[in-house]
Scaffold this motif. Structure first.
Motif, PDB file in Angstrom:
ATOM      1  N   GLN A   1       0.816  -1.261   0.163  1.00 13.22           N
ATOM      2  CA  GLN A   1       0.040   0.063   0.062  1.00 13.22           C
ATOM      3  C   GLN A   1       0.905   1.426  -0.081  1.00 13.22           C
ATOM      4  OE1 GLN A   1      -3.014  -0.067   3.179  1.00 13.22           O
ATOM      5  NE2 GLN A   1      -3.089  -2.247   2.950  1.00 13.22           N
ATOM      6  N   MET A   2       2.088   0.996  -0.394  1.00 12.60           N
ATOM      7  CA  MET A   2       2.893   2.387  -0.478  1.00 12.60           C
ATOM      8  C   MET A   2       2.739   3.145  -1.351  1.00 12.60           C
ATOM      9  SD  MET A   2       5.285   3.534   1.515  1.00 12.60           S
ATOM     10  CE  MET A   2       5.781   1.882   2.535  1.00 12.60           C
ATOM     11  N   ASP A   3       2.731   4.543  -0.813  1.00  8.28           N
ATOM     12  CA  ASP A   3       2.512   5.773  -1.799  1.00  8.28           C
ATOM     13  C   ASP A   3       3.860   6.220  -2.123  1.00  8.28           C
ATOM     14  OD1 ASP A   3       2.633   8.340  -0.159  1.00  8.28           O
ATOM     15  OD2 ASP A   3       2.244   6.841   1.129  1.00  8.28           O
ATOM     16  N   PRO A   4       3.943   6.914  -3.476  1.00  8.56           N
ATOM     17  CA  PRO A   4       5.236   7.339  -3.813  1.00  8.56           C
ATOM     18  C   PRO A   4       5.749   8.438  -2.983  1.00  8.56           C
ATOM     19  CG  PRO A   4       3.553   7.256  -5.736  1.00  8.56           C
ATOM     20  CD  PRO A   4       2.937   7.174  -4.391  1.00  8.56           C
ATOM     21  N   GLU A   5       4.998   9.326  -2.147  1.00  7.09           N
ATOM     22  CA  GLU A   5       5.610  10.316  -1.614  1.00  7.09           C
ATOM     23  C   GLU A   5       6.363   9.910  -0.335  1.00  7.09           C
ATOM     24  OE1 GLU A   5       6.980  13.822   0.161  1.00  7.09           O
ATOM     25  OE2 GLU A   5       6.218  13.603  -1.973  1.00  7.09           O
ATOM     26  N   THR A   6       5.760   8.639   0.200  1.00  8.48           N
ATOM     27  CA  THR A   6       6.156   8.324   1.473  1.00  8.48           C
ATOM     28  C   THR A   6       7.516   7.511   1.094  1.00  8.48           C
ATOM     29  OG1 THR A   6       3.708   7.939   2.511  1.00  8.48           O
ATOM     30  CG2 THR A   6       5.789   6.562   3.479  1.00  8.48           C
ATOM     31  N   ARG A   7       7.409   6.718   0.074  1.00  4.19           N
ATOM     32  CA  ARG A   7       8.615   6.060  -0.406  1.00  4.19           C
ATOM     33  C   ARG A   7       9.625   6.982  -0.592  1.00  4.19           C
ATOM     34  NH1 ARG A   7      11.471   5.183  -4.941  1.00  4.19           N
ATOM     35  NH2 ARG A   7      12.603   3.269  -4.969  1.00  4.19           N
ATOM     36  N   ARG A   8       9.549   8.325  -1.196  1.00  2.63           N
ATOM     37  CA  ARG A   8      10.520   9.249  -1.579  1.00  2.63           C
ATOM     38  C   ARG A   8      11.078   9.944  -0.249  1.00  2.63           C
ATOM     39  NH1 ARG A   8      11.102  14.836  -2.381  1.00  2.63           N
ATOM     40  NH2 ARG A   8       9.088  15.706  -1.578  1.00  2.63           N
ATOM     41  N   ARG A   9      10.265  10.153   0.694  1.00  7.72           N
ATOM     42  CA  ARG A   9      10.776  10.327   2.143  1.00  7.72           C
ATOM     43  C   ARG A   9      11.769   9.401   2.629  1.00  7.72           C
ATOM     44  NH1 ARG A   9       6.630  14.239   5.013  1.00  7.72           N
ATOM     45  NH2 ARG A   9       5.693  15.443   3.174  1.00  7.72           N
ATOM     46  N   ALA A  10      11.445   8.326   2.559  1.00 10.63           N
ATOM     47  CA  ALA A  10      12.224   7.095   3.192  1.00 10.63           C
ATOM     48  C   ALA A  10      13.718   7.077   2.056  1.00 10.63           C
ATOM     49  CB  ALA A  10      11.514   5.779   3.051  1.00 10.63           C
TER      50      ALA A  10
ATOM     51  N   SER B   1      21.560  16.222   8.229  1.00  7.48           N
ATOM     52  CA  SER B   1      21.068  16.944   9.478  1.00  7.48           C
ATOM     53  C   SER B   1      19.527  17.211   9.114  1.00  7.48           C
ATOM     54  CB  SER B   1      21.721  18.208   9.749  1.00  7.48           C
ATOM     55  OG  SER B   1      21.430  19.129   8.553  1.00  7.48           O
ATOM     56  N   ALA B   2      19.008  17.381  10.233  1.00  8.19           N
ATOM     57  CA  ALA B   2      17.567  17.682  10.202  1.00  8.19           C
ATOM     58  C   ALA B   2      17.076  18.838   9.171  1.00  8.19           C
ATOM     59  CB  ALA B   2      17.113  18.040  11.625  1.00  8.19           C
ATOM     60  N   PHE B   3      17.974  19.934   9.388  1.00  7.24           N
ATOM     61  CA  PHE B   3      18.067  21.001   8.188  1.00  7.24           C
ATOM     62  C   PHE B   3      18.251  20.792   6.750  1.00  7.24           C
ATOM     63  CE2 PHE B   3      20.434  24.464   6.077  1.00  7.24           C
ATOM     64  CZ  PHE B   3      19.440  25.422   6.117  1.00  7.24           C
ATOM     65  N   GLY B   4      19.221  19.783   6.623  1.00  2.00           N
ATOM     66  CA  GLY B   4      19.481  19.368   5.224  1.00  2.00           C
ATOM     67  C   GLY B   4      18.301  18.652   4.745  1.00  2.00           C
ATOM     68  N   LEU B   5      17.745  17.548   5.540  1.00  2.42           N
ATOM     69  CA  LEU B   5      16.685  16.741   5.113  1.00  2.42           C
ATOM     70  C   LEU B   5      15.602  17.900   5.007  1.00  2.42           C
ATOM     71  CD1 LEU B   5      15.624  13.736   4.559  1.00  2.42           C
ATOM     72  CD2 LEU B   5      15.079  13.861   6.916  1.00  2.42           C
ATOM     73  N   ALA B   6      15.348  18.481   5.837  1.00  8.55           N
ATOM     74  CA  ALA B   6      14.062  19.729   5.542  1.00  8.55           C
ATOM     75  C   ALA B   6      14.107  20.333   4.247  1.00  8.55           C
ATOM     76  CB  ALA B   6      14.107  20.562   6.648  1.00  8.55           C
ATOM     77  N   ALA B   7      15.304  20.610   4.011  1.00  6.96           N
ATOM     78  CA  ALA B   7      15.418  21.597   2.659  1.00  6.96           C
ATOM     79  C   ALA B   7      15.259  20.530   1.586  1.00  6.96           C
ATOM     80  CB  ALA B   7      17.001  22.161   2.693  1.00  6.96           C
ATOM     81  N   GLN B   8      15.397  19.301   1.637  1.00  4.96           N
ATOM     82  CA  GLN B   8      15.406  18.202   0.529  1.00  4.96           C
ATOM     83  C   GLN B   8      14.203  17.969   0.244  1.00  4.96           C
ATOM     84  OE1 GLN B   8      18.571  15.400   0.695  1.00  4.96           O
ATOM     85  NE2 GLN B   8      17.513  14.091  -0.748  1.00  4.96           N
ATOM     86  N   LEU B   9      13.438  17.750   1.477  1.00  2.49           N
ATOM     87  CA  LEU B   9      12.002  17.258   1.305  1.00  2.49           C
ATOM     88  C   LEU B   9      10.826  18.377   1.546  1.00  2.49           C
ATOM     89  CD1 LEU B   9      11.852  14.116   3.723  1.00  2.49           C
ATOM     90  CD2 LEU B   9      12.076  14.295   1.001  1.00  2.49           C
ATOM     91  N   ASN B  10      11.414  19.696   1.631  1.00  5.70           N
ATOM     92  CA  ASN B  10      10.608  20.758   1.609  1.00  5.70           C
ATOM     93  C   ASN B  10       9.515  20.790   2.817  1.00  5.70           C
ATOM     94  OD1 ASN B  10       9.575  23.471   0.810  1.00  5.70           O
ATOM     95  ND2 ASN B  10       8.211  22.415  -0.618  1.00  5.70           N
ATOM     96  N   ILE B  11      10.171  20.466   4.160  1.00 10.37           N
ATOM     97  CA  ILE B  11       9.269  20.299   5.062  1.00 10.37           C
ATOM     98  C   ILE B  11       9.968  21.222   6.132  1.00 10.37           C
ATOM     99  CG2 ILE B  11       8.488  18.057   4.607  1.00 10.37           C
ATOM    100  CD1 ILE B  11      10.421  16.732   6.538  1.00 10.37           C
ATOM    101  N   ASP B  12       9.292  21.361   7.232  1.00 13.57           N
ATOM    102  CA  ASP B  12       9.933  22.151   8.478  1.00 13.57           C
ATOM    103  C   ASP B  12      10.866  21.315   8.987  1.00 13.57           C
ATOM    104  OD1 ASP B  12       8.860  20.979  10.917  1.00 13.57           O
ATOM    105  OD2 ASP B  12       7.004  21.568   9.986  1.00 13.57           O
ATOM    106  N   GLN B  13      11.780  21.890   9.703  1.00 10.14           N
ATOM    107  CA  GLN B  13      12.928  21.369  10.466  1.00 10.14           C
ATOM    108  C   GLN B  13      12.472  20.255  11.564  1.00 10.14           C
ATOM    109  OE1 GLN B  13      16.123  24.006  11.258  1.00 10.14           O
ATOM    110  NE2 GLN B  13      17.387  22.543  12.377  1.00 10.14           N
ATOM    111  N   GLY B  14      11.503  20.562  12.177  1.00  7.36           N
ATOM    112  CA  GLY B  14      10.828  19.879  13.248  1.00  7.36           C
ATOM    113  C   GLY B  14      10.513  18.635  12.672  1.00  7.36           C
ATOM    114  N   GLU B  15       9.929  18.397  11.601  1.00  6.70           N
ATOM    115  CA  GLU B  15       9.260  17.299  11.005  1.00  6.70           C
ATOM    116  C   GLU B  15      10.400  16.570  10.561  1.00  6.70           C
ATOM    117  OE1 GLU B  15       6.033  15.961   7.703  1.00  6.70           O
ATOM    118  OE2 GLU B  15       6.371  17.722   7.966  1.00  6.70           O
ATOM    119  N   ALA B  16      11.347  17.090   9.868  1.00 11.21           N
ATOM    120  CA  ALA B  16      12.446  16.298   9.612  1.00 11.21           C
ATOM    121  C   ALA B  16      13.223  15.681  10.597  1.00 11.21           C
ATOM    122  CB  ALA B  16      13.527  17.013   8.772  1.00 11.21           C
TER     123      ALA B  16
END
Length: 967
Positions: A783-792, A804-819
């Protein structure tokens, strides 16, 4: 009282007459040096392996020749190991338990070496239950205590504990006297404390356990601080560092055992009296019979009756020198400046070879020497197109020559760089040997399997000579030896190595050829300065080899050099010569299309900015974005200019159009300048093939680099990048095959970090990013969706680079806390990865380096930086290096096996390119399917038998008309 051999040995030293000067040859070290330094050799009459015997004889004969003189020995003996089991095995049954059996082709040579020693008139001794080192220690102490002198002919660190008044060591390979200062340089303590340092650090070669986690630097510091090992162990509770304190307390008995295993026995039963070791001439008939039986004809002619005259080589200094000033302990990571006693380079001693008779004499001498320095001089940097100006040979220090082949007078003055004849025609022709004739004479020497050619960056010289029908082999490469020993500590170019190890600055090219517009081709350099420059290269290279090559054995890195480096220059030289075909018409069309698109983007940028500006000017871009448009997030550099790098523009492009247009323009500009335009220029006009150049020692992890042109950075995932790859095509009737390791670094992370979850996914053939996403986020695989796979996927690839959380946030376009929450979840689901990372950081802090599973050392000097940011960078590099380095090691192993595998399968397929985890081949259409099977099998099995990976390696391979379709 019984007159024992030991009693006799003691009495012989107290008799009237000259003091005994006892020289002892560490015969085992000689044997293994000879075996590893020279290529395999078999006796022609019956195929008996004799390479180690021949090398041993050459070394022994050189020693006999060089030891003449007032400081030479009165007594000489070769000391052998009798068997593997000694009294130390009774103390510790795991002593030397991890040593593999000697190579099969070396075993039959052991008795022949003993026979050779006796044939040369040198006495042999060995003793059951004791190691050769114990006998050496016993005889050294007897000679010293009776007022004599002992010289131990070896560089084995275990023997350094014996050095002291009237006892020195002589390293025959480096021709260096080892006294107390050399011990301090090696161990950081005086000889009497060597055993105590060894007890702490242990010895992986002999399986001496030592104290876990305590390296040489820490061991020396502890012994210097507490005075001796017993005091250290008694006061271990006072040590402030918890881990170090606990280790010393917990493993105290193991450390004491290690001391006894390392300590040499100076009271071993002396099997024969020292009087039996008197220096004597060999029996000419016995020596001749042995050499003839071994079929060592060249050595037989050199040795003659065995009565060696004194030589003018480097003199031995047996008597201890006056005490020198205290030697400072070198800081970890610093490389000593080299041996203190290095013969000065004498350019006037070099010889210019201009006649066939002279050339024949040098070739004969080089053949006799068995090991020579070799270098080529050319008129261009590209090995695939350069003209050969001449070659140089070195036989020993200052014993080198240059053989000019195509030198010519420079163009006549005032001719504007052109030579129209006239006045220049009257100049005296240069005296040189005809090039085809000289190369025909040199070919047997350069291809002689019994002569080792030593080169610096030998890939270049191999390629140059291969174009002229000469396959230089066997060879050693000082650049690669240095790279194995000290990768990450410094560069490995000849000039830097010469300054580091010889204290010598070689002649700069600009000194002989000039600079700028005045620079001339090497073929126009006058013969005298050309000889000094070229012969020095070969001379310095051979000197470096004598210093660096023995260290491979001393530091347990012979296998790394032999299996990961030594075969690569020849393989890469063949790949570079083959080149890869490009379609120049397609490249021209692409270049034109890129140019038109750049013009459109430039116009679009002007409209968005509201005025014309130079889109290639960082200063003007900064002024518009942060000055006129007043965008937020701007930072100024030290020069006061706005920062407009890719990261800045990427961040701004999330909310503004102009930065995105500028990024697109820069990408096209780079592709056009670096690839489409450059490839058209680089392609051979007659074959349309591009010949890149690979650098073997460019990256500390073992990865190759490519230049002139760089074919390793063509974008894979962008449409423009794929268009460029489509311009790489196969020759008519052929296809290109691209073979790529699938997710090799993640597979290696699973193996190295022992991550059960990743291992299961790889073993089951499940998509690793889907499996990771399912493990992290609890989503079933089906049941995997493309966006969840992309984040993994982003975390999977980022984690091994210390994202780092900062780098992952920038890569996934999410906030640093979520990363940050993603990374925390990742480590919770895969705790083995955190364990691996923590252990690796602890190791690099302690030792300053990490290693791959194949034994490659990667030094990380930044870990000891005063800058916190640099230390963090060092930690990230240390985490990634064993993984990326192992991937580089595996593809190197595959590349060295590949040519033989293809030939063995009866295929004409050629390997053309290496792009990190990918190999590109050109194959006739008719054999593509068979070639793919051989390529996949060779690549997927490349780690074996050295390492049995716990995850499978998978290679994706496909054939097509162009590179993009094959990938």
């Amino acid at each position: 009282m019984t007159d024992t051999a030991a009693d006799s040995a003691d009495r012989s030293l107290t008799q009237d007459g000259p003091a005994v000067r006892l020289w002892m040859i560490d015969a085992s070290a000689y044997i293994f040096r000879a075996y590893h330094a020279l290529p395999p050799l078999t006796r022609k009459s019956d195929g008996l392996p004799v390479g180690a015997v021949q090398g041993y004889c050459n070394m022994l004969w050189k020693l006999i020749r060089d030891m003449k003189g007032d400081d030479g020995p009165t007594h000489l003996v070769a000391v052998f190991d009798h068997s593997e089991k000694t009294f130390r095995n009774a103390m510790y049954d795991q002593y030397k338990a991890n040593r593999s059996a000697p190579p099969e082709d070396l075993i039959p040579q052991f008795p022949l070496v003993r026979e050779a020693t006796a044939a040369f008139g040198v006495h042999c001794v060995e003793l059951p239950g004791y190691e050769a080192d114990d006998l050496i220690a016993t005889y050294a102490c007897k000679a010293r205590d009776a007022g004599g002198e002992a010289v131990i002919v070896s560089s084995d660190k275990d023997l350094m504990q014996l050095i002291g008044p009237s006892v020195v060591m002589w390293d025959p390979m480096k021709e260096r006297r080892l006294a107390e200062e050399a011990v301090f340089e090696k161990f950081g303590v005086t000889p009497d404390k060597v055993v105590e340092v060894q007890a702490l650090i242990g010895d992986s070669v002999d399986n001496v356990p030592g104290a876990p986690g305590i390296g040489p630097k820490t061991a020396a510091q502890l012994i210097l601080e507490f005075g001796d090992l017993d005091t250290l162990l008694a006061r271990a509770h006072e040590i402030k560092q918890p881990k170090r304190r606990e280790t010393l307390i917990e493993f105290a008995d193991q450390i004491r055992l290690s001391r006894e295993l390392c300590r040499l026995d100076c009271n071993a039963p002396a099997p024969e009296p020292i009087d039996d070791f008197l220096v004597r001439h060999p029996d000419p008939e016995r020596l001749a019979e042995f050499l003839d039986r071994m079929e060592f004809r060249s050595l037989r002619s050199r040795v003659g009756d065995g009565k060696a005259p004194a030589t003018n080589g480097t003199a031995f200094v047996a008597r201890p020198k006056a005490p020198s000033a205290p030697v400072a302990t070198p800081r970890y990571g610093q490389v000593p400046a080299g041996p203190a006693e290095v013969q000065t380079v004498d350019h006037e001693a070099y010889h210019c070879v201009q006649t066939l008779e002279d050339l024949d004499r040098w070739i004969a001498r080089a053949t006799e020497a068995g090991v020579i320095g070799f270098d080529t001089e050319t008129d261009a940097l590209s090995a695939t197109h350069a003209g050969l100006c001449g070659v140089s040979l070195a036989i020993g220090p200052n014993d080198a020559c240059y053989i000019p082949l195509t030198h010519a007078h420079p163009p006549a003055p005032n001719a504007g760089g052109l030579d129209f004849g006239g006045e220049s025609d009257q100049r005296e022709p240069l005296t040189q040997i005809d090039k085809p004739t000289a190369l025909a004479r040199l070919k047997p020497l350069l291809e002689n399997p019994a002569v080792l050619k030593v080169m610096q960056n030998g890939k270049y010289d191999i390629a140059v000579m291969a174009r002229r029908g000469i396959r230089v082999a066997p060879f050693d490469d000082t650049m690669l030896i240095s790279y194995v020993l000290e990768g990450g500590l410094h560069g490995h170019g000849m000039d830097e190595l010469a300054r580091l190890h010889l204290g010598h600055d070689p002649i700069a090219f600009k000194t002989v050829a000039g600079t700028g517009k005045a620079q001339k081709s090497f073929k126009h350099v006058e013969l005298k300065p050309a000889t000094c420059y070229a012969a020095e290269d070969a001379d310095v290279t051979l000197r470096l080899w004598r210093i660096l090559k023995p260290r491979l054995a001393e530091e347990g890195l012979v296998t790394v050099y032999e299996t990961l480096e030594r075969g690569m220059p020849a393989v890469l030289a063949d790949m570079e010569r083959a080149g890869v075909r490009v379609d120049p018409d397609r490249l021209k069309r692409l270049s034109s299309e890129f140019g038109l698109r750049m013009a459109e983007l430039e116009q679009q940028a002007h409209e968005l900015a509201g005025r014309p500006f130079n889109v290639g000017s960082p200063r003007q871009i900064g002024d518009i974005l942060f000055g006129e448009m007043a965008l937020t997030g701007g930072k100024k550099t030290a020069s006061g200019q706005w920062e407009t790098g890719a990261a800045t523009l990427e961040a701004l492009a999330l909310t503004h159009d102009l930065p995105r247009v500028l990024l697109d323009w820069r990408q096209l500009s780079k592709l056009k300048g670096t690839y489409t335009d450059a490839l058209i220029e680089a392609a051979d006009k007659t074959t349309d093939r591009v010949h890149t150049s690979y650098q073997l020692a460019a990256a500390t992890t073992g990865r190759l680099a490519s230049s002139d042109p760089n074919l390793q950075n063509i974008p894979i995932r962008t449409e423009t990048g794929r268009q460029i790859r489509q311009a790489f095509i196969a020759a008519p009737g052929h296809v290109l095959i691209s073979a790529d390791y699938s997710q090799i670094e993640l597979r290696l992370l699973a193996h190295i970090g022992d991550i059960p979850e990743l291992k299961r996914a790889f073993a089951a053939g499940i998509d690793i990013h889907t499996a990771t996403a399912s493990e992290m986020f609890g989503v079933p695989v089906d049941q995997m969706d493309p966006e969840t796979r992309r984040r993994a996927k982003a975390i999977n690839f980022g984690i091994v680079y210390g994202i780092s959380a900062f780098g992952l946030a920038a890569q996934l376009n999410i906030d640093q806390g979520e990363a940050g929450a993603y990374i925390k979840t990742y480590f919770e689901r895969f705790p083995g990865i955190r364990t691996y990372m923590d252990a690796t950081k602890a190791q690099v802090r302690e030792t300053g380096m990490v290693s791959t599973v194949f034994g490659r050392r990667i030094h990380i000097p930044a870990i000891h930086s005063k800058s916190g940011a640099e230390r963090q960078f060092g930690e990230r590099a240390a985490i990634n290096a064993p993984i990326q380095g192992a991937a580089a090691d595996i593809i190197r192993r595959a590349m060295m096996r590949m040519p033989g595998a293809l030939v063995e399968a009866g295929l004409s397929t050629k390997m053309l390119l290496q792009v990190h985890d990918e190999l590109v081949f050109e194959a006739p259409e008719s054999e593509a399917e068979r070639a793919i099977a051989v390529i996949k099998r060779t690549m997927e099995g490349a780690a074996e038998p050295a390492v049995a990976l716990t995850v499978p390696l998978v290679v994706d391979a496909r054939a097509a008309a162009n590179w993009d379709e094959a990938h």
